[in-house]
Design a protein around this motif. Structure first.
Motif, mmCIF file in Angstrom:
data_model
loop_
_atom_site.group_PDB
_atom_site.id
_atom_site.type_symbol
_atom_site.label_atom_id
_atom_site.label_comp_id
_atom_site.label_asym_id
_atom_site.label_seq_id
_atom_site.Cartn_x
_atom_site.Cartn_y
_atom_site.Cartn_z
ATOM 1 N N VAL A 53 79.881 -2.714 76.081
ATOM 2 C CA VAL A 53 78.577 -2.083 76.241
ATOM 3 C C VAL A 53 78.619 -1.100 77.411
ATOM 4 C CG1 VAL A 53 76.141 -2.520 76.757
ATOM 5 C CG2 VAL A 53 77.415 -4.117 75.301
ATOM 6 N N HIS A 54 78.089 0.086 77.185
ATOM 7 C CA HIS A 54 78.002 1.100 78.246
ATOM 8 C C HIS A 54 77.061 0.577 79.334
ATOM 9 C CE1 HIS A 54 76.895 4.802 80.314
ATOM 10 N NE2 HIS A 54 78.057 5.274 79.868
ATOM 11 N N PRO A 55 77.390 0.775 80.601
ATOM 12 C CA PRO A 55 76.557 0.249 81.690
ATOM 13 C C PRO A 55 75.076 0.629 81.593
ATOM 14 C CG PRO A 55 78.621 1.063 82.576
ATOM 15 C CD PRO A 55 78.612 1.436 81.117
ATOM 16 N N ASP A 56 74.769 1.805 81.083
ATOM 17 C CA ASP A 56 73.375 2.218 80.950
ATOM 18 C C ASP A 56 72.621 1.416 79.885
ATOM 19 O OD1 ASP A 56 73.817 4.142 82.887
ATOM 20 O OD2 ASP A 56 74.076 5.781 81.442
ATOM 21 N N GLU A 57 73.352 0.705 79.034
ATOM 22 C CA GLU A 57 72.733 -0.043 77.940
ATOM 23 C C GLU A 57 72.730 -1.551 78.159
ATOM 24 O OE1 GLU A 57 74.947 1.268 74.546
ATOM 25 O OE2 GLU A 57 74.294 3.335 74.773
ATOM 26 N N VAL A 58 73.220 -2.005 79.314
ATOM 27 C CA VAL A 58 73.363 -3.436 79.573
ATOM 28 C C VAL A 58 72.032 -4.174 79.483
ATOM 29 C CG1 VAL A 58 73.906 -5.103 81.416
ATOM 30 C CG2 VAL A 58 75.505 -3.276 80.887
#
Length: 190
Positions: free
Chosen positions: A121-126
């Motif tokens: 998961v991309h950090p912005d979507e955590v």
């Protein structure tokens, strides 16, 4: 007194790879390291008892197999050792409140920590992924959720073990350091 020639830097003494050190470590030390990856004494003892491992892939395969074989009691032990989601810096308070409420609802329903593997998961979507995961998994029946949680714990253990022993041979595909569970910040791939 005259000194002999010094060795060039590329001829420094052999330093063991992390996997070599793990294979050679006293059993108690190796178990302690493994318990940082998955809080199951049975899982860690099994991996220690089957040393040495020829490479990291063999150890990760053995770790997966041992995780698949966790009894309900072993899984309960492992879930009890999981911790609160480590949120990105600067997250706004509304997200903290939403996550706290979702975690509380999950733990009230299932009686154990919420765990989710976030390696892809991309950090912005955590945050969105965690909230979506909790909300969707709250609809599971308890047995279905134990199966899902067991798979998430297995994936987290694999990521943590690979991270601890990186450089020990062929590595698994690169993953983000973000993985989550629901009691303290140590769950992120540590």
């Amino acid at each position: 007194m005259t000194r002999g020639p010094t060795l060039p830097a590329h001829h420094l003494p052999y330093l063991p790879k992390p996997l070599d050190a793990f294979n050679a470590a006293p059993a108690e030390e190796a178990r302690t390291l493994l318990l940082h990856c998955l809080r199951s004494l049975r899982w860690s003892c099994r991996l220690v008892d089957h040393r040495p491992y020829p490479d990291l892939d063999a150890l990760l395969a053995a770790a997966d197999e041992a995780a698949y074989d966790l009894s309900p009691g072993d899984l309960t032990e492992a879930l009890a050792g999981e911790s609160l989601t480590d949120l990105p810096e600067g997250i706004y308070s509304a997200a903290h409140m939403a996550l706290s409420a979702a975690h509380a609802a999950y733990e009230a329903r299932f009686g154990h920590a919420f765990v989710i593997y976030l390696g892809d998961v991309h950090p912005d979507e955590v945050i969105d992924c965690i909230l979506e995961g909790i909300r969707s998994r709250l609809t599971n029946d308890p047995e279905e959720e134990r199966v899902t949680a067991a798979e998430e714990v297995r994936r987290l253990a694999r990521q943590r073990l690979g991270h601890l022993l990186r450089g020990a041979g062929p590595r698994p595909p690169a993953v983000s350091p973000h993985s989550a569970s629901s009691r303290n910040a140590s769950a992120h791939g540590t």
